[in-house]
Write a protein that holds these residues in place. Structure first.
Motif, mmCIF file in Angstrom:
data_model
loop_
_atom_site.group_PDB
_atom_site.id
_atom_site.type_symbol
_atom_site.label_atom_id
_atom_site.label_comp_id
_atom_site.label_asym_id
_atom_site.label_seq_id
_atom_site.Cartn_x
_atom_site.Cartn_y
_atom_site.Cartn_z
ATOM 1 N N SER A 464 0.829 -1.203 0.000
ATOM 2 C CA SER A 464 0.000 0.000 0.000
ATOM 3 C C SER A 464 0.866 1.257 0.000
ATOM 4 O O SER A 464 0.521 2.260 -0.627
ATOM 5 N N ALA A 465 2.020 1.202 0.667
ATOM 6 C CA ALA A 465 2.938 2.350 0.655
ATOM 7 C C ALA A 465 3.491 2.552 -0.753
ATOM 8 O O ALA A 465 3.574 3.692 -1.247
ATOM 9 N N PHE A 466 3.882 1.465 -1.403
ATOM 10 C CA PHE A 466 4.401 1.549 -2.771
ATOM 11 C C PHE A 466 3.379 2.186 -3.703
ATOM 12 O O PHE A 466 3.686 3.107 -4.460
ATOM 13 N N VAL A 467 2.141 1.710 -3.637
ATOM 14 C CA VAL A 467 1.092 2.232 -4.521
ATOM 15 C C VAL A 467 0.817 3.692 -4.208
ATOM 16 O O VAL A 467 0.672 4.521 -5.112
ATOM 17 N N GLY A 468 0.754 4.031 -2.925
ATOM 18 C CA GLY A 468 0.522 5.418 -2.540
ATOM 19 C C GLY A 468 1.598 6.344 -3.065
ATOM 20 O O GLY A 468 1.310 7.430 -3.592
ATOM 21 N N GLN A 469 2.850 5.941 -2.921
ATOM 22 C CA GLN A 469 3.954 6.779 -3.415
ATOM 23 C C GLN A 469 3.924 6.895 -4.930
ATOM 24 O O GLN A 469 4.170 7.974 -5.486
ATOM 25 N N MET A 470 3.610 5.810 -5.605
ATOM 26 C CA MET A 470 3.545 5.851 -7.058
ATOM 27 C C MET A 470 2.460 6.821 -7.522
ATOM 28 O O MET A 470 2.686 7.648 -8.419
ATOM 29 N N LEU A 471 1.296 6.761 -6.891
ATOM 30 C CA LEU A 471 0.208 7.651 -7.291
ATOM 31 C C LEU A 471 0.427 9.084 -6.816
ATOM 32 O O LEU A 471 -0.190 10.008 -7.339
ATOM 33 N N ASP A 472 1.312 9.254 -5.835
ATOM 34 C CA ASP A 472 1.709 10.604 -5.423
ATOM 35 C C ASP A 472 2.810 11.170 -6.320
ATOM 36 O O ASP A 472 3.241 12.306 -6.129
ATOM 37 N N GLY A 473 3.300 10.364 -7.274
ATOM 38 C CA GLY A 473 4.351 10.809 -8.178
ATOM 39 C C GLY A 473 5.743 10.696 -7.606
ATOM 40 O O GLY A 473 6.698 11.261 -8.156
ATOM 41 N N ASP A 474 5.891 9.948 -6.511
ATOM 42 C CA ASP A 474 7.184 9.803 -5.835
ATOM 43 C C ASP A 474 7.854 8.513 -6.294
ATOM 44 O O ASP A 474 7.751 7.473 -5.641
ATOM 45 N N ALA A 475 8.576 8.574 -7.424
ATOM 46 C CA ALA A 475 9.168 7.363 -7.992
ATOM 47 C C ALA A 475 10.252 6.778 -7.099
ATOM 48 O O ALA A 475 10.334 5.566 -6.913
ATOM 49 N N SER A 476 11.106 7.635 -6.533
ATOM 50 C CA SER A 476 12.190 7.118 -5.694
ATOM 51 C C SER A 476 11.650 6.472 -4.425
ATOM 52 O O SER A 476 12.141 5.427 -3.979
ATOM 53 N N GLY A 477 10.619 7.083 -3.830
ATOM 54 C CA GLY A 477 10.003 6.487 -2.644
ATOM 55 C C GLY A 477 9.370 5.155 -2.966
ATOM 56 O O GLY A 477 9.492 4.183 -2.207
ATOM 57 N N ALA A 478 8.661 5.091 -4.117
ATOM 58 C CA ALA A 478 8.028 3.835 -4.534
ATOM 59 C C ALA A 478 9.076 2.758 -4.769
ATOM 60 O O ALA A 478 8.903 1.603 -4.358
ATOM 61 N N LYS A 479 10.168 3.132 -5.416
ATOM 62 C CA LYS A 479 11.232 2.157 -5.690
ATOM 63 C C LYS A 479 11.830 1.630 -4.395
ATOM 64 O O LYS A 479 12.121 0.434 -4.264
ATOM 65 N N HIS A 480 12.005 2.512 -3.412
ATOM 66 C CA HIS A 480 12.544 2.097 -2.112
ATOM 67 C C HIS A 480 11.576 1.132 -1.418
ATOM 68 O O HIS A 480 11.998 0.118 -0.839
ATOM 69 N N SER A 481 10.284 1.429 -1.459
ATOM 70 C CA SER A 481 9.294 0.555 -0.819
ATOM 71 C C SER A 481 9.250 -0.808 -1.500
ATOM 72 O O SER A 481 9.130 -1.846 -0.829
ATOM 73 N N LEU A 482 9.349 -0.809 -2.830
ATOM 74 C CA LEU A 482 9.330 -2.080 -3.548
ATOM 75 C C LEU A 482 10.576 -2.890 -3.228
ATOM 76 O O LEU A 482 10.503 -4.108 -3.019
ATOM 77 N N ALA A 483 11.738 -2.213 -3.143
ATOM 78 C CA ALA A 483 12.984 -2.913 -2.801
ATOM 79 C C ALA A 483 12.913 -3.501 -1.400
ATOM 80 O O ALA A 483 13.458 -4.576 -1.131
ATOM 81 N N ALA A 484 12.214 -2.782 -0.498
ATOM 82 C CA ALA A 484 12.099 -3.268 0.885
ATOM 83 C C ALA A 484 11.302 -4.557 0.970
ATOM 84 O O ALA A 484 11.380 -5.277 1.979
ATOM 85 N N MET A 485 10.531 -4.871 -0.066
ATOM 86 C CA MET A 485 9.784 -6.126 -0.073
ATOM 87 C C MET A 485 10.691 -7.321 -0.338
ATOM 88 O O MET A 485 10.262 -8.471 -0.203
ATOM 89 N N GLY A 486 11.925 -7.055 -0.733
ATOM 90 C CA GLY A 486 12.910 -8.117 -0.864
ATOM 91 C C GLY A 486 12.591 -9.147 -1.930
ATOM 92 O O GLY A 486 12.984 -10.316 -1.809
ATOM 93 N N GLY A 487 11.878 -8.735 -2.975
ATOM 94 C CA GLY A 487 11.565 -9.667 -4.044
ATOM 95 C C GLY A 487 10.440 -10.629 -3.717
ATOM 96 O O GLY A 487 10.124 -11.512 -4.524
ATOM 97 N N ARG A 488 9.803 -10.444 -2.556
ATOM 98 C CA ARG A 488 8.730 -11.365 -2.162
ATOM 99 C C ARG A 488 7.420 -11.071 -2.887
ATOM 100 O O ARG A 488 6.489 -11.873 -2.832
ATOM 101 N N TYR A 489 7.346 -9.914 -3.519
ATOM 102 C CA TYR A 489 6.122 -9.523 -4.226
ATOM 103 C C TYR A 489 6.528 -8.996 -5.596
ATOM 104 O O TYR A 489 6.839 -7.813 -5.749
ATOM 105 N N PRO A 490 6.561 -9.851 -6.620
ATOM 106 C CA PRO A 490 7.018 -9.398 -7.936
ATOM 107 C C PRO A 490 6.025 -8.458 -8.604
ATOM 108 O O PRO A 490 4.823 -8.699 -8.593
ATOM 109 N N ILE A 491 6.566 -7.374 -9.150
ATOM 110 C CA ILE A 491 5.776 -6.452 -9.962
ATOM 111 C C ILE A 491 6.512 -6.271 -11.283
ATOM 112 O O ILE A 491 7.641 -5.771 -11.319
ATOM 113 N N VAL A 492 5.892 -6.724 -12.371
ATOM 114 C CA VAL A 492 6.503 -6.625 -13.694
ATOM 115 C C VAL A 492 5.625 -5.751 -14.570
ATOM 116 O O VAL A 492 4.435 -5.570 -14.311
ATOM 117 N N VAL A 493 6.231 -5.216 -15.626
ATOM 118 C CA VAL A 493 5.499 -4.342 -16.540
ATOM 119 C C VAL A 493 5.877 -4.721 -17.963
ATOM 120 O O VAL A 493 7.026 -5.091 -18.242
#
Length: 661
Positions: A464-493
């Motif tokens: 939820s933090a990752f999605v919130g930061q992404m929709l707030d336009g905070d790419a670096s924050g979103a990237k940090h939150s996704l990295a903190a998941m340690g690869g346990r939640y894959p998001i591909v595009v």
């Protein structure tokens, strides 16, 4: 002793292989029968006798193993026939007695048991898990296991003569342990995160919420919230006053589960209260009702029509509740009412316009004011529980929190108000007026009325933090939150929808549910074969199996935010259109009207569009693939420029190009 650390039985029978071999068949059967709290049918007794016979024959060569019979899988509300711990592996055995074939449902079932242990049983997280399906009349011999990266094998399908070789298998090279401490494994704890459908089924069967929900210190304890609500209800009843509670929570934190738990417990233990769970989310109500009815039909052999009638008293549509009391002055039957997604209740303007179309020209209330006024008809006491989601108003006229607070202040000042201590947060209270109202002295704040951790995504509590930061336009924050998941939640595009479909199918195992979702405003996804105007049948889409072309599994019909809010998938394909596009370092908002896109300038409608994507991006429990079209240079409604910026922004947020997988 067949007890887990939480005091619940983990199996009907547990013993070392040596003790099992030295016990008579009758004594083992007797212990199974004593633990079986239902009438023991001949078919079940025969199955146990056959299983004991086969296991004794093969375990003679592995006396250092440990065997569990009828091992509990709480989240699924079922029991695996047997679990054997041996040579550092967890071997899950499911028997199909007198069967010579391996049907798809049985293969999925044993795979589900293995995945459940891997994901939710702490002692099994790092261990290889081998699901084995044994058809007792089959001749199939040992197949070499196909191990996934998480050390859960694809199901091995064998006849009884192949079981000895299966138990003699060496653990996979990536395994780290050659021995399992049985006592520590059993005491490690089981922390399930059920889907809302699984939870509703379990609660409807009178299971306790602690049996089906995680209870570790890192997740907000649902029992604490339920306990606080129970205190308010008991005080209201004892002192004869009316009260209202506001529960908040991040997406997927268990608000609906908390509401269902409150309604189920009060309805069963305090029948005079006639507690009911109400939701204005039509698809959620339809799916839950149908799931509960099908489950009861399957378990209790009640006619499906009768089962559907019964579940209506547990889960109701809030609009039917409202309409019932529009023409009646009667005091409501219910004393305790849970309103799900209360932030989506209508403003006075929206409610008045709707009512005028139905002939109620003098109706002049917001939906919250009318609903409170209905409960206020009680002369003694009542309690209303409002579940408030953050950033989830997605439709015209949805009021958020403001209308509830205004109605309480202006019309019902005598009501006692209990609120989450996070209710003033910007995700729940957008307006300064609402924050002022929340400062009133009659509003008591409680930390345990806020559910802070997402439990939908058991692999990614920061989703939820990752999605919130992404929709707030905070790419670096979103990237940090996704990295903190340690690869346990894959998001591909990807720009290729066929690749997205293929990835989703490759990731889903057992009966894990996958599906495509898109914004209801994504009209120009139609050239890609995604037609958001074609309405799905929610119960069919969410509940039917992978052989039904209308089900989510087929990845043909697409669900919008209106269909899926409050529900979830295991793996989601999020289809992103040009209604929300990243251009010039900011989100731009558009609606497709007639033959072209028009810019959305109204701030409220912009918020709805952001929230639509917030809902879509928080539906998947295990991972998601995001599809962004390439566009078409020859189509003025979808040139590449409408999509390229969004794709690049998602990559900056940490999503991985599917083509690089």
């Amino acid at each position: 002793m067949n007890l887990t650390c939480k005091g619940m039985r983990d199996s009907y029978y547990s013993a070392s292989a040596l003790d099992f071999l030295n016990s008579s068949d009758e004594s083992v059967l007797g212990e199974l029968a004593r633990s079986h709290h239902h009438a023991l049918e001949h078919e079940q007794r025969f199955a146990w006798i056959k299983q004991i016979e086969i296991l004794k024959r093969v375990l003679a060569s592995t006396p250092d193993a440990h065997v569990f019979l009828e091992f509990s899988v709480p989240r699924m509300g079922k029991r695996a026939d047997a679990v054997v711990l041996h040579c550092g592996m967890v071997i899950v055995l499911e028997f199909k007695v007198n069967s010579a074939s391996f049907d798809r449902a049985a293969i999925e079932q044993v795979h589900d048991y293995a995945l459940d242990l891997k994901n939710f049983h702490l002692g099994s997280h790092s261990l290889p898990i081998l699901p084995v399906l044994i058809a007792t009349r089959a001749e199939a011999r040992l197949q070499q296991p196909r191990w996934a990266t998480d050390l859960v094998s694809a199901p091995v399908l064998i006849g009884p003569n192949g079981l000895a070789d299966t138990l003699a298998l060496q653990r996979p090279p990536a395994a780290r342990h050659d021995h399992i401490d049985v006592a520590a494994w059993r005491a490690s704890g089981y922390r399930p995160t059920p889907t809302i459908i699984e939870a509703a089924e379990a609660l409807y069967r009178s299971h306790a919420v602690e049996e089906i929900s995680r209870s570790d210190a890192g997740a907000k304890n649902l029992q604490a919230t339920a306990g606080r609500i129970a205190e308010v209800i008991e005080e209201s009843k004892r002192d004869q006053f009316k009260s209202i509670c506001f529960i908040t929570g991040v997406p997927g934190a268990g608000k609906t589960l908390a509401g269902l738990n409150i309604a189920a417990k009060r309805a069963k233990r305090h029948e005079d209260e006639h507690a009911v769970f109400l939701s204005g989310n039509g698809p959620l109500v339809d799916v839950l009702r149908e799931a509960l009815a099908r489950d009861q039909n399957s378990r209790e052999k009640i006619a499906l029509g009768e089962a559907r009638r019964r579940v209506r008293t547990f889960v109701q549509n809030i609009h039917h509740f409202r309409d019932h009391y529009l023409d009646r002055d009667e005091v409501p039957f219910e004393k305790v009412v849970v309103f799900d997604e209360a932030q989506r209740a209508w403003t006075a303007g929206q409610a008045t316009n709707f009512m005028k179309k139905r002939g109620y020209d003098d109706f002049d209330k917001s939906e919250p004011e009318f609903l409170i006024s209905v409960m206020d008809r009680h002369r003694d006491w009542c309690t209303v529980i409002c579940l408030i989601g953050g950033g989830q108003e997605i439709n015209t006229g949805e009021a958020g929190l403001m209308e509830w607070l205004t109605a309480l202040k202006d019309r019902f000042p005598g009501w006692r108000v209990h609120a989450s201590s996070l209710l003033e947060d910007r995700h729940y209270t957008a307006s300064s007026e609402a924050k002022t109202l929340l400062a009133a002295p009659n509003i008591v704040k409680h930390p345990d009325l806020h559910l802070a951790v997402s439990m939908r995504s058991f692999r990614a509590e920061q989703l939820s933090a990752f999605v919130g930061q992404m929709l707030d336009g905070d790419a670096s924050g979103a990237k940090h939150s996704l990295a903190a998941m340690g690869g346990r939640y894959p998001i591909v595009v990807s720009r290729d929808l066929a690749r997205v479909r293929s990835w989703l199918r490759s990731m889903a195992r057992g009966s894990e549910r996958l599906g495509l979702v898109a914004s209801s405003g994504g009209y120009r996804l139609r050239p890609e074969g995604i037609h958001v105007k074609a309405k799905i049948e929610p119960a069919t889409w969410f509940l039917n199996d992978r052989l039904d072309v209308r089900s989510s599994y087929y990845l043909e019909e697409v669900a919008t935010q209106f269909d899926i809010q409050g529900l979830e998938l295991d793996w989601a394909g999020v289809c992103w259109d040009a209604d929300l596009r990243w251009i010039d370092a900011a989100w731009q908002f558009h609606a497709f009207k007639g033959t072209k896109w028009q810019q959305v300038r109204d701030e409220t409608k912009r918020l709805y569009l952001l929230n639509a994507y917030r809902v879509l991006l928080t539906r998947a429990r295990q991972g998601m693939a995001i599809f962004v079209p390439t566009g078409d240079r020859d189509d003025p409604t979808r040139p590449p420029a409408f999509y390229d910026g969004t794709y690049e922004f998602l990559l900056r947020c940490g999503a991985v190009q599917l083509e690089d997988q």
